[in-house]
Design a protein around this motif. Structure first.
Motif, PDB file in Angstrom:
ATOM      1  N   MET A   1       0.831  -1.188   0.000  1.00  0.00           N
ATOM      2  CA  MET A   1       0.000   0.000   0.000  1.00  0.00           C
ATOM      3  C   MET A   1       0.873   1.248   0.000  1.00  0.00           C
ATOM      4  O   MET A   1       1.998   1.227   0.454  1.00  0.00           O
ATOM      5  N   THR A   2       0.284   2.336  -0.470  1.00  0.00           N
ATOM      6  CA  THR A   2       1.007   3.595  -0.557  1.00  0.00           C
ATOM      7  C   THR A   2       0.021   4.744  -0.455  1.00  0.00           C
ATOM      8  O   THR A   2      -1.184   4.549  -0.427  1.00  0.00           O
ATOM      9  N   PHE A   3       0.538   5.935  -0.421  1.00  0.00           N
ATOM     10  CA  PHE A   3      -0.306   7.116  -0.482  1.00  0.00           C
ATOM     11  C   PHE A   3      -0.425   7.553  -1.929  1.00  0.00           C
ATOM     12  O   PHE A   3       0.451   7.276  -2.759  1.00  0.00           O
ATOM     13  N   VAL A   4      -1.517   8.244  -2.240  1.00  0.00           N
ATOM     14  CA  VAL A   4      -1.853   8.639  -3.603  1.00  0.00           C
ATOM     15  C   VAL A   4      -2.207  10.122  -3.610  1.00  0.00           C
ATOM     16  O   VAL A   4      -2.892  10.602  -2.700  1.00  0.00           O
ATOM     17  N   ILE A   5      -1.763  10.825  -4.619  1.00  0.00           N
ATOM     18  CA  ILE A   5      -2.190  12.213  -4.820  1.00  0.00           C
ATOM     19  C   ILE A   5      -3.259  12.196  -5.899  1.00  0.00           C
ATOM     20  O   ILE A   5      -3.067  11.622  -6.968  1.00  0.00           O
ATOM     21  N   ALA A   6      -4.395  12.840  -5.612  1.00  0.00           N
ATOM     22  CA  ALA A   6      -5.557  12.793  -6.502  1.00  0.00           C
ATOM     23  C   ALA A   6      -5.851  14.154  -7.121  1.00  0.00           C
ATOM     24  O   ALA A   6      -5.096  15.116  -6.972  1.00  0.00           O
ATOM     25  N   SER A   7      -6.973  14.224  -7.778  1.00  0.00           N
ATOM     26  CA  SER A   7      -7.414  15.356  -8.583  1.00  0.00           C
ATOM     27  C   SER A   7      -7.304  16.743  -7.943  1.00  0.00           C
ATOM     28  O   SER A   7      -6.981  17.700  -8.641  1.00  0.00           O
ATOM     29  N   PRO A   8      -7.574  16.920  -6.650  1.00  0.00           N
ATOM     30  CA  PRO A   8      -7.494  18.284  -6.101  1.00  0.00           C
ATOM     31  C   PRO A   8      -6.122  18.943  -6.238  1.00  0.00           C
ATOM     32  O   PRO A   8      -6.012  20.163  -6.144  1.00  0.00           O
ATOM     33  N   CYS A   9      -5.084  18.163  -6.482  1.00  0.00           N
ATOM     34  CA  CYS A   9      -3.736  18.723  -6.645  1.00  0.00           C
ATOM     35  C   CYS A   9      -3.521  19.341  -8.031  1.00  0.00           C
ATOM     36  O   CYS A   9      -2.655  20.186  -8.207  1.00  0.00           O
ATOM     37  N   VAL A  10      -4.309  18.929  -8.999  1.00  0.00           N
ATOM     38  CA  VAL A  10      -4.106  19.396 -10.373  1.00  0.00           C
ATOM     39  C   VAL A  10      -4.198  20.923 -10.423  1.00  0.00           C
ATOM     40  O   VAL A  10      -5.162  21.521  -9.944  1.00  0.00           O
ATOM     41  N   ASP A  11      -3.176  21.528 -10.967  1.00  0.00           N
ATOM     42  CA  ASP A  11      -3.032  22.978 -11.131  1.00  0.00           C
ATOM     43  C   ASP A  11      -2.882  23.735  -9.816  1.00  0.00           C
ATOM     44  O   ASP A  11      -3.002  24.952  -9.781  1.00  0.00           O
ATOM     45  N   VAL A  12      -2.601  23.018  -8.718  1.00  0.00           N
ATOM     46  CA  VAL A  12      -2.364  23.668  -7.428  1.00  0.00           C
ATOM     47  C   VAL A  12      -0.895  23.524  -7.048  1.00  0.00           C
ATOM     48  O   VAL A  12      -0.207  24.511  -6.847  1.00  0.00           O
ATOM     49  N   LYS A  13      -0.429  22.286  -6.910  1.00  0.00           N
ATOM     50  CA  LYS A  13       0.968  21.972  -6.587  1.00  0.00           C
ATOM     51  C   LYS A  13       1.519  22.824  -5.442  1.00  0.00           C
ATOM     52  O   LYS A  13       2.528  23.487  -5.583  1.00  0.00           O
ATOM     53  N   ASP A  14       0.889  22.797  -4.299  1.00  0.00           N
ATOM     54  CA  ASP A  14       1.306  23.591  -3.138  1.00  0.00           C
ATOM     55  C   ASP A  14       2.713  23.230  -2.648  1.00  0.00           C
ATOM     56  O   ASP A  14       3.444  24.090  -2.194  1.00  0.00           O
ATOM     57  N   LYS A  15       3.106  21.994  -2.721  1.00  0.00           N
ATOM     58  CA  LYS A  15       4.428  21.463  -2.360  1.00  0.00           C
ATOM     59  C   LYS A  15       4.717  21.394  -0.863  1.00  0.00           C
ATOM     60  O   LYS A  15       5.837  21.089  -0.465  1.00  0.00           O
TER      61      LYS A  15
ATOM     62  N   ASP B   1      -8.088   4.333   1.007  1.00  0.00           N
ATOM     63  CA  ASP B   1      -9.055   5.346   1.427  1.00  0.00           C
ATOM     64  C   ASP B   1      -9.339   6.394   0.358  1.00  0.00           C
ATOM     65  O   ASP B   1     -10.055   7.363   0.613  1.00  0.00           O
ATOM     66  N   THR B   2      -8.786   6.225  -0.830  1.00  0.00           N
ATOM     67  CA  THR B   2      -9.015   7.181  -1.906  1.00  0.00           C
ATOM     68  C   THR B   2     -10.491   7.158  -2.294  1.00  0.00           C
ATOM     69  O   THR B   2     -11.048   6.083  -2.526  1.00  0.00           O
ATOM     70  N   PRO B   3     -11.143   8.330  -2.339  1.00  0.00           N
ATOM     71  CA  PRO B   3     -12.563   8.360  -2.717  1.00  0.00           C
ATOM     72  C   PRO B   3     -12.809   7.694  -4.071  1.00  0.00           C
ATOM     73  O   PRO B   3     -11.958   7.748  -4.971  1.00  0.00           O
ATOM     74  N   GLN B   4     -13.949   7.091  -4.197  1.00  0.00           N
ATOM     75  CA  GLN B   4     -14.319   6.345  -5.411  1.00  0.00           C
ATOM     76  C   GLN B   4     -14.108   7.168  -6.681  1.00  0.00           C
ATOM     77  O   GLN B   4     -13.601   6.665  -7.675  1.00  0.00           O
ATOM     78  N   ASP B   5     -14.488   8.436  -6.662  1.00  0.00           N
ATOM     79  CA  ASP B   5     -14.353   9.290  -7.848  1.00  0.00           C
ATOM     80  C   ASP B   5     -12.908   9.491  -8.285  1.00  0.00           C
ATOM     81  O   ASP B   5     -12.665   9.878  -9.427  1.00  0.00           O
ATOM     82  N   TRP B   6     -11.967   9.242  -7.380  1.00  0.00           N
ATOM     83  CA  TRP B   6     -10.556   9.468  -7.688  1.00  0.00           C
ATOM     84  C   TRP B   6      -9.722   8.196  -7.655  1.00  0.00           C
ATOM     85  O   TRP B   6      -8.493   8.241  -7.658  1.00  0.00           O
ATOM     86  N   GLN B   7     -10.360   7.038  -7.648  1.00  0.00           N
ATOM     87  CA  GLN B   7      -9.646   5.761  -7.593  1.00  0.00           C
ATOM     88  C   GLN B   7      -8.630   5.619  -8.717  1.00  0.00           C
ATOM     89  O   GLN B   7      -7.580   5.007  -8.528  1.00  0.00           O
ATOM     90  N   GLN B   8      -8.909   6.176  -9.897  1.00  0.00           N
ATOM     91  CA  GLN B   8      -7.988   6.044 -11.030  1.00  0.00           C
ATOM     92  C   GLN B   8      -6.636   6.692 -10.749  1.00  0.00           C
ATOM     93  O   GLN B   8      -5.639   6.376 -11.401  1.00  0.00           O
ATOM     94  N   PHE B   9      -6.559   7.575  -9.741  1.00  0.00           N
ATOM     95  CA  PHE B   9      -5.291   8.233  -9.448  1.00  0.00           C
ATOM     96  C   PHE B   9      -4.274   7.302  -8.795  1.00  0.00           C
ATOM     97  O   PHE B   9      -3.084   7.606  -8.777  1.00  0.00           O
ATOM     98  N   THR B  10      -4.706   6.169  -8.288  1.00  0.00           N
ATOM     99  CA  THR B  10      -3.750   5.168  -7.804  1.00  0.00           C
ATOM    100  C   THR B  10      -2.904   4.699  -8.980  1.00  0.00           C
ATOM    101  O   THR B  10      -1.669   4.673  -8.907  1.00  0.00           O
ATOM    102  N   ALA B  11      -3.553   4.359 -10.089  1.00  0.00           N
ATOM    103  CA  ALA B  11      -2.827   3.948 -11.302  1.00  0.00           C
ATOM    104  C   ALA B  11      -2.083   5.123 -11.918  1.00  0.00           C
ATOM    105  O   ALA B  11      -0.958   4.963 -12.404  1.00  0.00           O
ATOM    106  N   VAL B  12      -2.684   6.297 -11.910  1.00  0.00           N
ATOM    107  CA  VAL B  12      -2.045   7.490 -12.479  1.00  0.00           C
ATOM    108  C   VAL B  12      -0.705   7.743 -11.787  1.00  0.00           C
ATOM    109  O   VAL B  12       0.305   7.974 -12.453  1.00  0.00           O
ATOM    110  N   ASN B  13      -0.685   7.688 -10.441  1.00  0.00           N
ATOM    111  CA  ASN B  13       0.569   7.904  -9.715  1.00  0.00           C
ATOM    112  C   ASN B  13       1.599   6.846 -10.077  1.00  0.00           C
ATOM    113  O   ASN B  13       2.755   7.163 -10.342  1.00  0.00           O
ATOM    114  N   ALA B  14       1.206   5.584 -10.124  1.00  0.00           N
ATOM    115  CA  ALA B  14       2.146   4.503 -10.436  1.00  0.00           C
ATOM    116  C   ALA B  14       2.641   4.587 -11.878  1.00  0.00           C
ATOM    117  O   ALA B  14       3.845   4.469 -12.142  1.00  0.00           O
TER     118      ALA B  14
END
Length: 108
Positions: free
Chosen positions: A1-15, A60-73
């Motif tokens: 298991m790992t942590f995932v960054i999802a859609s809310p980060c797009v165009d924000v990149k707070d760092k 724990d990634t919300p259902q609407d953002w599950q694809q971001f697990t694969a996106v990160n990998a």
């Protein structure tokens, strides 16, 4: 298991997460940040500092953002495991799923 960054980060990149990560496994794409699934040690330090709540434990990634697990990998499929984002600096591309998303604001 790992942590995932999802859609809310797009165009924000707070760092803030990059600064908090003790092992340097959060990499900067063109429009968002990505967590390397093989380098992440699941410490969770990044999650509470994200101002847009874009970081989730994989299960724990919300259902609407599950694809971001694969996106990160998949973002790392041609990079392999560089051993830290500081060595590479910003990577001038994004995963295709992110690249085609409508712009959500100003990139930090």
């Amino acid at each position: 298991m790992t942590f995932v960054i999802a859609s809310p980060c797009v165009d924000v990149k707070d760092k803030a997460c990059v600064d908090e990560c003790p092992i340097d496994c959060i990499y900067e794409g063109e429009r968002m940040l990505y967590i390397h699934p093989d380098e992440c040690v699941d410490c969770g330090a990044c999650e509470p500092v994200c101002p847009v709540e874009a970081i989730f434990f994989e299960d724990d990634t919300p259902q609407d953002w599950q694809q971001f697990t694969a996106v990160n990998a998949e973002f790392f499929s041609d990079l392999g495991s560089p051993g830290g984002s500081a060595k590479l600096g910003p990577i001038g591309r994004d995963h295709p799923t992110v690249a085609v998303l409508p712009h959500q604001g100003t990139i930090a």
